[in-house]
Design a protein around this motif. Structure first.
Motif, short mmCIF file in Angstrom:
data_model
loop_
_atom_site.label_atom_id
_atom_site.label_comp_id
_atom_site.label_asym_id
_atom_site.label_seq_id
_atom_site.Cartn_x
_atom_site.Cartn_y
_atom_site.Cartn_z
N GLU A 70 131.75 -28.74 71.05
CA GLU A 70 131.79 -30.11 70.55
C GLU A 70 133.01 -30.84 71.09
O GLU A 70 132.94 -32.02 71.48
N LEU A 71 134.19 -30.18 71.10
CA LEU A 71 135.40 -30.80 71.60
C LEU A 71 135.26 -31.15 73.08
O LEU A 71 135.68 -32.24 73.52
N LYS B 50 132.50 -31.79 74.59
CA LYS B 50 131.54 -32.88 74.71
C LYS B 50 132.21 -34.21 74.39
O LYS B 50 132.02 -35.22 75.11
N GLN B 51 133.02 -34.23 73.33
CA GLN B 51 133.72 -35.46 72.97
C GLN B 51 134.67 -35.88 74.10
O GLN B 51 134.79 -37.07 74.43
N THR B 52 135.37 -34.92 74.66
CA THR B 52 136.29 -35.23 75.75
C THR B 52 135.55 -35.82 76.95
O THR B 52 135.99 -36.79 77.59
N ALA C 148 134.38 -39.41 76.17
CA ALA C 148 135.49 -40.35 76.20
C ALA C 148 135.93 -40.64 77.63
O ALA C 148 136.20 -41.81 78.00
N TYR D 212 136.09 -41.34 69.07
CA TYR D 212 135.64 -39.94 69.27
C TYR D 212 136.39 -39.05 68.26
O TYR D 212 137.58 -38.76 68.41
N TYR D 213 135.66 -38.65 67.21
CA TYR D 213 136.27 -37.89 66.10
C TYR D 213 136.31 -36.39 66.43
O TYR D 213 135.28 -35.80 66.79
N ILE D 214 137.50 -35.84 66.27
CA ILE D 214 137.64 -34.38 66.51
C ILE D 214 138.23 -33.66 65.30
O ILE D 214 138.53 -32.46 65.37
N LYS E 191 144.81 -35.90 70.63
CA LYS E 191 144.20 -36.50 71.82
C LYS E 191 145.34 -36.87 72.75
O LYS E 191 146.24 -37.63 72.38
#
Length: 950
Positions: free
Chosen positions: A43-44, A46-48, A51, A170-172, A178
């Motif tokens: 998930e991390l 994917k978010q990165t 973004a 983008y919530y982690i 970040k």
């Protein structure tokens, strides 16, 4: 025991369940946490990636719109550049990219200066015209030219602020970070993020390599923020700002501990719930087990009485040779167990059919007795014994236990019994009874008086055959102590012996004397501890034995007195005979040295030979007397064995030459030269045996003496002596008597060979004394063979002094030199002698040597003379009146002048104990009578050398 086992089993199962639960929980927790970390990593990443792609798209879109805007501005005329429409178009562009553009600068040919739009607040720009030059930073600014290069539009990017706003979408998670990687520098993009950002060297190097290559990446490692270290998962995705020609990347991190913290709490509560549930189950299980054990115990208690008879029956049946039988109310056997065959040898049917012949009459008598006792109180069970006949015909003894049953009306209905073979026990009991009867008979036959006591000495039982040997009837002693029953002072002696027996567990014996009505009696009392509670005494009347012992003691004393009297008689007789013989033979010796014709010499020789024979007879008698009295002891010395044997054989050389006898001597080469033995006794043995062989061997006969040695152990040897001749021989029936004293083969008055018959007896006794045996083999006309063995020990050659003591041979002087002896060896001499003949004889001898000795006729005179004069040499007779020679010697040795003369004892007593007494009294040497001139001269010379060694 069963309850305890159940408890421990449940406890063990509970522990197993707990351990299994912990183990499974650990596995589940590990798998779940690993899966969660993997999921959050994806998930991390994917978010990165989202973004980074969105930031890249937004910056590319900015570049495209800015190129379009520049073309529009270049197409506008100088007048239109200040038109409201153009201003609106410019603000629309700025509002669209407000977070990115911080300043917009337009350089147009129609404007003298530069039109500058500055961001005032988040959505508002101000328009100014600047004529001054403005710096252009290529790292934060980029410019776009129109198609004709007439218009130049440049913008100042607010890149970090824009990207910080951009990544908010983008919530982690609350514990994530970040970061922006720009020109090898890490910058915080998260709200509140500040400070230095540090990765571990290995992770940072990997991130740099991947970004430089334009590669995305996922990592795990250490993250240092404000000096605090944490384990994180890391995702990076690169993107590039083409206008700035700069490679950038978003880096998102998330702490691993925070990823699994939620699952840890949830899992802890779940595990606690399951553990509590397990405890509840175990408690319920324990209660169930306890209730089950209680129910089982109640069931066991309820059925215990019912099972008692069955257990008893089973136990009896398991014993050897037992069976069960059932009888009805009439006493008929209706059933027996199948193991009756192993007890009696019958089958079940055979026993029931022949029971009347199997039981030897006693069963019927018991049944009849029971049937006639219906009015008596009813019994539950009975036990009795019966004799049964086995199928083999053997009669055995059995023990029967029967349980009796009755109806509700009280009528007898039958019984069940167990029959056990007790023949071995029955036989043992009979043997025990017989043994007790035998023991009682033995006790009745014993003459001992037996009492039993407790450990304090109180009489508790007795066995007395003759009450006449007691002070009072034995029953009167029961309950009393030893101190009360036995009179003083013997009660104290008996009580001490009793206490010794109790404490030592050993038999104690004491002698008890009592004055009874029948007279004074003596008893031997023995105390024996029987066990931990009882002591037994056995008293035997030893009155007759004591009288016998006293008689034997008196007889022994009388015999010893007679032996002493015999020894004294022999000593006195030896002295009384040898003393005059000393004078007689001495005078004859002196007479033989005078001028005599041949006939006178012959007469003197006969007298001298007769005297020597008489001395030999006396010596043999005295030797045998000493042997019989047991007073003869071995005097072991180291001797040159071969030289001694040669000396003994040489003694007979004259007689052997006279009879022309061939005498041979053979000594084994293995015989040691130096041996430890009694030289004088060996001399006497061989002197007698060889002397007999010479005496009984005819002229020109043969005599052989053989000696062999056999090594036994270490330095021990067994010597084998053989003396063989071809003389007249001995009849076979006479051989056993030859070693008896005063025994000869021919004991008649007309015998050809003279002698006392003591020689072989003395030799036989001496051989036994030295540990050997004498064997005799002979036949008439064939000669005799005397053999014996001696056990000896080899020895090293003795060390001889540098100045050897003078021997008899070295001191022997020629007759002409005796006259001048006093000149060569001047000595002051005292002679103590009471016999006139000996005095005359000694004076003549001393006169021939040139000495004039002083005379003392008793011991007292000798002591007085030594007080008044110092003598060099004293000849002291042992037996003298008033004071004997031993007492006189002791007195002389105690004189205070310090002078110590040489004292030589003179006696006719040849017993060794008398010689030892002489040395103990202080004498230096000892001569036995008769003595001769050479002995006197030798003693004078040795005494001189002792007094004047220089």
């Amino acid at each position: 025991m069963q309850k305890s086992n159940t408890y421990w089993m449940l406890t063990g199962l509970s522990l197993v369940f707990v351990l299994m639960l912990v183990f499974l929980g650990f596995l589940f927790y590990t798998a779940l946490s690993d899966n969660l970390i993997t999921t959050r990593t994806h998930e991390l990443a994917k978010q990165t990636e989202l973004a980074a792609n969105e930031a890249q798209r937004r910056l590319n879109s900015l570049e495209e719109d800015l190129i379009y805007f520049t073309g529009v501005m270049e197409a506008s005329s100088d007048a239109m550049i200040h038109s409201p429409a153009n201003d609106i178009r410019t603000k629309r562009l700025l509002n669209t990219y407000a977070p990115i553009i911080k300043r917009l600068i337009i350089q147009h040919p129609g404007e003298n200066g530069m039109i500058v739009y500055n961001l005032v607040n988040q959505d508002d720009f101000e328009r100014i015209v600047v004529n001054d030059h403005m710096d252009f930073n290529p790292q934060t600014n980029f410019a776009v030219y129109g198609p004709n290069k007439q218009v130049r539009v440049s913008i100042h990017l607010n890149l970090q602020e824009y990207l910080s706003v951009h990544v908010r979408d983008y919530y982690i998670g609350p514990y994530g970070n970040k970061l922006l990687f720009n020109q090898n520098e890490l910058l915080y993009l998260s709200d509140g993020g500040d400070g230095e950002v540090v990765f571990s060297a290995a992770i940072l190097e990997q991130i740099n390599q991947d970004i430089a290559a334009g590669l995305k990446g996922n990592y795990e490692g250490s993250f240092f923020q404000d000096g605090e270290k944490s384990q994180v998962i890391i995702a990076q995705y690169p993107f590039k700002v083409r206008q700035l020609n700069n490679q950038m990347a978003f880096i998102f991190t998330l702490e691993k501990s925070q990823i699994i913290s939620g699952i840890y709490s949830a899992y802890f509560y779940l595990f606690g719930f399951l553990f509590l549930l397990l405890c509840i189950v175990l408690i319920l299980l324990f209660k169930f087990s306890k209730q089950n054990a209680t129910n089982n115990q109640m069931l066991s208690d309820a059925s215990q009485e019912l099972d008692r008879l069955f257990r008893q029956q089973t136990m009896l049946l398991q014993e050897s040779n037992s069976f069960v039988y059932y009888l009805d109310q009439d006493g008929r056997y209706i059933r027996v167990s199948d193991n009756i065959s192993s007890v009696l040898g019958y089958s079940q049917e055979e026993f029931i059919e022949n029971v009347e012949t199997i039981i030897k009459g006693e069963r019927q008598e018991v049944d009849n007795e029971k049937s006639s006792q219906t009015d008596l109180p009813k019994k539950d069970n009975e036990t009795f014994e019966l004799d049964l006949i086995k199928k083999s015909g053997e009669v055995i003894r059995t023990k029967n236990f029967e349980k009796l049953y009755y109806t509700e009306e009280g009528e007898f209905s039958g019984r069940v019994g167990i029959c056990t073979d007790i023949q071995d026990k029955y036989s043992a009991e009979k043997s025990l009874i017989n043994s007790e009867n035998t023991l009682r008979l033995v006790l009745d036959s014993l003459p001992d008086i037996i009492f039993i006591y407790d450990l304090t000495g109180v009489y508790i039982d007795y066995h007395v055959k003759e009450e006449i040997l007691l002070l009072e009837p034995p029953q009167n002693s029961i309950g009393k102590t030893i101190m009360e029953v036995i009179p003083s002072p013997m009660n104290v002696v008996m009580m001490k012996a009793f206490e010794r027996a109790v404490h030592t567990n050993r038999m104690q014996t004491e002698e008890l004397e009592l004055m009874l009505r029948s007279g004074k009696k003596t008893f031997e009392v023995r105390f024996i501890k029987l066990d931990h509670n009882k002591v037994m005494s056995l008293a035997r009347d030893t009155t007759s034995q004591k009288l016998l012992e006293n008689g034997l003691r008196e007889s022994k004393d009388a015999a010893e007195s007679a032996s002493r009297a015999k020894s004294e008689f022999l000593a006195n007789m030896s002295h009384e005979i040898r003393t005059p013989m000393n004078g007689l033979l001495g005078m004859i010796g002196l007479l033989s040295k005078t001028a005599l014709n041949q006939q006178q010499k012959n007469y003197i020789q006969v007298i001298q030979d007769s005297g020597e024979s008489l001395l030999t007879i006396i010596k043999d008698i005295l030797d045998y007397s000493k042997i019989e009295a047991g007073k003869l002891e071995l005097d072991l010395k180291i001797v040159n064995f071969r030289d001694q044997i040669y000396k003994i054989i040489n003694i007979f050389s004259g007689l052997v030459n006279e009879k022309k006898i061939h005498l041979s001597l053979d000594i084994d080469n293995d015989t040691p030269r130096w041996l430890l033995l009694d030289r004088d006794k060996l001399f006497q043995i061989l002197f007698n045996l060889v002397g007999n062989a010479v005496k009984f061997t005819p002229e020109e006969g043969d005599i052989s003496v053989n000696i062999k040695a056999e090594a036994i152990l270490n330095k021990n040897f067994m010597l084998y002596f053989t003396v063989k001749d071809n003389g007249i021989g001995i009849p076979l029936e006479k051989i056993p008597n030859l070693t008896e004293p005063f025994t000869q083969v021919d004991g008649s008055n007309t015998r050809e060979y003279a002698g006392t018959g003591l020689g072989l007896a003395i030799a036989h006794k001496l051989i036994e004394l030295m540990g050997g045996t004498l064997n005799i083999e002979s036949a008439p006309g064939q000669g005799s063979c005397f053999s014996f063995t001696l056990f000896v020990t080899s020895a090293a050659e003795p060390i001889v002094d540098e100045v050897p003591s003078p021997s008899t041979s070295s001191l022997a002087l020629p007759e002409e030199e005796l006259k001048n002896l006093s000149n060569r060896y001047p000595l002051s001499i005292l002679m103590a002698e009471d016999n006139e003949i000996n005095i005359q004889f000694m004076n003549i001898i001393f006169g021939q040597m040139g000495y004039r000795p002083d005379l003392a006729k008793n011991g007292m005179e000798a002591v007085d003379k030594c007080r008044s004069k110092s003598y060099d040499l004293i000849f002291m007779d042992n037996q003298m009146p008033k004071m004997n020679g031993l007492e006189a010697t002791k007195a002389i040795r105690k004189l205070p002048d310090g002078h110590r003369p040489v004292i030589i004892g003179l006696s006719a007593n040849i017993f060794q104990e008398e010689i030892d007494k002489a040395y103990e009294a202080g004498m230096d040497d000892y001569l036995t009578k008769p003595i001769n001139l050479n002995q006197i001269s030798n003693k004078i010379k040795s005494s001189y050398l002792k007094n004047y060694p220089d």
